[in-house]
Design a protein around this motif. Structure first.
Motif, PDB file in Angstrom:
ATOM      1  N   VAL A  40       0.839  -1.203   0.000  1.00 53.13           N
ATOM      2  CA  VAL A  40       0.000   0.000   0.000  1.00 53.13           C
ATOM      3  C   VAL A  40       0.873   1.252   0.000  1.00 53.13           C
ATOM      4  O   VAL A  40       0.641   2.199  -0.763  1.00 53.13           O
ATOM      5  N   ASN A  87       2.246   1.771  -3.464  1.00 53.95           N
ATOM      6  CA  ASN A  87       1.308   1.725  -4.592  1.00 53.95           C
ATOM      7  C   ASN A  87       1.159   3.097  -5.267  1.00 53.95           C
ATOM      8  O   ASN A  87       0.899   4.108  -4.609  1.00 53.95           O
ATOM      9  N   ASN A 109      -1.025   3.577  -7.820  1.00 46.77           N
ATOM     10  CA  ASN A 109      -2.425   3.726  -8.230  1.00 46.77           C
ATOM     11  C   ASN A 109      -3.212   4.401  -7.102  1.00 46.77           C
ATOM     12  O   ASN A 109      -3.168   3.968  -5.954  1.00 46.77           O
ATOM     13  N   LEU A 110      -3.928   5.446  -7.396  1.00 46.21           N
ATOM     14  CA  LEU A 110      -4.719   6.117  -6.355  1.00 46.21           C
ATOM     15  C   LEU A 110      -6.213   5.980  -6.622  1.00 46.21           C
ATOM     16  O   LEU A 110      -7.020   6.686  -6.018  1.00 46.21           O
ATOM     17  N   ASP A 111      -6.559   5.069  -7.521  1.00 44.70           N
ATOM     18  CA  ASP A 111      -7.974   4.867  -7.846  1.00 44.70           C
ATOM     19  C   ASP A 111      -8.443   3.551  -7.210  1.00 44.70           C
ATOM     20  O   ASP A 111      -8.126   2.458  -7.688  1.00 44.70           O
ATOM     21  N   CYS A 112      -9.169   3.661  -6.104  1.00 44.75           N
ATOM     22  CA  CYS A 112      -9.588   2.469  -5.361  1.00 44.75           C
ATOM     23  C   CYS A 112     -10.408   1.503  -6.229  1.00 44.75           C
ATOM     24  O   CYS A 112     -10.328   0.290  -6.054  1.00 44.75           O
ATOM     25  N   CYS A 170      -8.029  -0.722  -8.137  1.00 46.57           N
ATOM     26  CA  CYS A 170      -6.833  -1.144  -7.402  1.00 46.57           C
ATOM     27  C   CYS A 170      -6.948  -2.606  -6.948  1.00 46.57           C
ATOM     28  O   CYS A 170      -7.969  -3.021  -6.407  1.00 46.57           O
ATOM     29  N   LEU A 195      -5.557  -3.874  -4.447  1.00 43.46           N
ATOM     30  CA  LEU A 195      -5.505  -3.976  -2.982  1.00 43.46           C
ATOM     31  C   LEU A 195      -6.824  -3.591  -2.313  1.00 43.46           C
ATOM     32  O   LEU A 195      -6.911  -3.503  -1.104  1.00 43.46           O
ATOM     33  N   LYS A 196      -7.845  -3.393  -3.139  1.00 50.99           N
ATOM     34  CA  LYS A 196      -9.119  -2.881  -2.605  1.00 50.99           C
ATOM     35  C   LYS A 196      -9.692  -3.786  -1.499  1.00 50.99           C
ATOM     36  O   LYS A 196     -10.172  -3.298  -0.480  1.00 50.99           O
ATOM     37  N   CYS A 251      -7.901  -3.208   1.701  1.00 51.84           N
ATOM     38  CA  CYS A 251      -8.140  -1.833   2.171  1.00 51.84           C
ATOM     39  C   CYS A 251      -9.557  -1.674   2.722  1.00 51.84           C
ATOM     40  O   CYS A 251      -9.773  -0.952   3.695  1.00 51.84           O
ATOM     41  N   LYS A 310      -6.670   2.547   4.024  1.00 59.79           N
ATOM     42  CA  LYS A 310      -6.882   3.573   2.986  1.00 59.79           C
ATOM     43  C   LYS A 310      -6.240   4.891   3.393  1.00 59.79           C
ATOM     44  O   LYS A 310      -5.572   5.544   2.595  1.00 59.79           O
ATOM     45  N   HIS A 328      -2.595   4.922   2.763  1.00 60.17           N
ATOM     46  CA  HIS A 328      -2.148   5.148   1.416  1.00 60.17           C
ATOM     47  C   HIS A 328      -2.275   6.621   1.003  1.00 60.17           C
ATOM     48  O   HIS A 328      -1.340   7.226   0.503  1.00 60.17           O
ATOM     49  N   PHE A 329      -3.434   7.183   1.280  1.00 57.44           N
ATOM     50  CA  PHE A 329      -3.645   8.567   0.814  1.00 57.44           C
ATOM     51  C   PHE A 329      -2.772   9.551   1.603  1.00 57.44           C
ATOM     52  O   PHE A 329      -2.254  10.511   1.023  1.00 57.44           O
TER      53      PHE A 329
HETATM   54  S1  SF4 Z   1      -6.474   3.206  -0.729  1.00 57.71           S
HETATM   55 FE1  SF4 Z   1      -6.147   1.017  -1.000  1.00 57.71          FE
HETATM   56  S2  SF4 Z   1      -7.616   0.416  -2.558  1.00 57.71           S
HETATM   57 FE2  SF4 Z   1      -7.439   2.644  -2.656  1.00 57.71          FE
HETATM   58  S3  SF4 Z   1      -5.858   3.011  -4.165  1.00 57.71           S
HETATM   59 FE3  SF4 Z   1      -4.850   2.972  -2.195  1.00 57.71          FE
HETATM   60  S4  SF4 Z   1      -4.127   0.880  -1.941  1.00 57.71           S
HETATM   61 FE4  SF4 Z   1      -5.650   0.865  -3.554  1.00 57.71          FE
END
Ligand code: SF4
Length: 229
Positions: free
Chosen positions: A196, A199, A201-204, A207, A209-210, A213, A220, A223-224
């Motif tokens: 995470v 990662n 990719n910021l589009d859940c 993704c 890993l959804k 997460c 979540k 990650h953000f």
């Molecule tokens: S919050 Fe989790 S699901 Fe969403 S993009 Fe980041 S790693 Fe992927």
């Protein structure tokens, strides 16, 4: 840190109502031989088969303790099912990368405690943990309290560790399949923390890993926050 909250709750429910012996931690109570000592089969009193894993929290745990759920080493027979669960309170860490690194460092400690006459065999690809105890160690009075005191001492060498509740479980009525599932989930969470953080990719919705997460509290946000969003 809230990542392991669900697993901690499930673990506590699994051992709720079972008989427990609780020992306050008073420092090292058994010799650490400092290397992986081989206990040969002919020297062994018995072998325990099971799992060993860590669960982390930032909730206050109180005093360091060793908690035995079921019979202690002097009363065990060969082939007894077993689990070692280390519930560890971590100091609040300023950033997620540090939290992840701390968790990895502390998980590694289980490969580096060596109680005399208590041979721990682990598998780095799973949470399997088997223990072979020598007849000599049993005669000399080894117990989970004494062997466990070495593991707590090692954990506490890391200044991020504030408190440890170390559980040794041998009670026949415990659901070991459920504990195995919890240990696998805890491994999955630790491994996901790393993925995470890295990662891009910021589009859940797209993704991979959804699933983890959605299931693990705080993932979540991790990650953000780490991505500066
Ligand atoms: S919050 Fe989790 S699901 Fe969403 S993009 Fe980041 S790693 Fe992927």
């Amino acid at each position: 840190m809230r990542f392991f909250d669900k697993q901690i709750g499930e673990f506590q429910r699994e051992i709720d109502g079972k008989g427990k012996s609780v020992f306050a931690f008073h420092g090292k109570l058994w010799e650490d031989v400092g290397r992986n000592e081989i206990v040969m089969q002919r020297e062994a009193a018995f072998e325990l088969h099971g799992t060993g894993f860590e669960l982390f929290t930032s909730d206050k745990l109180g005093k360091d303790e060793i908690i035995v759920v079921g019979e202690d080493l002097k009363d065990l027979k060969n082939g007894t099912l077993f689990a070692r669960v280390s519930l560890i309170e971590l100091d609040s860490v300023s950033d997620e990368q540090t939290a992840h690194d701390t968790v990895k460092k502390i998980e590694y400690i289980k490969y580096h405690y060596f109680p005399k006459g208590y041979m721990v065999r682990t598998n780095s690809l799973s949470s399997e943990e088997n223990v072979r105890v020598s007849k000599k160690a049993v005669k000399e009075g080894i117990s989970f309290e004494k062997a466990g005191s070495l593991l707590i001492s090692k954990y506490k060498e890391n200044s991020a560790v504030k408190a440890v509740k170390l559980f040794f479980i041998t009670d026949k009525t415990v659901n070991y399949t459920a504990l195995n599932s919890l240990s696998e989930k805890s491994r999955e969470i630790t491994s996901a923390l790393d993925r995470v953080i890295r990662n891009l990719n910021l589009d859940c919705d797209t993704c991979k890993l959804k699933a983890i997460c959605d299931e693990v509290e705080g993932m979540k946000e991790l990650h953000f926050k780490n991505a500066g969003k």
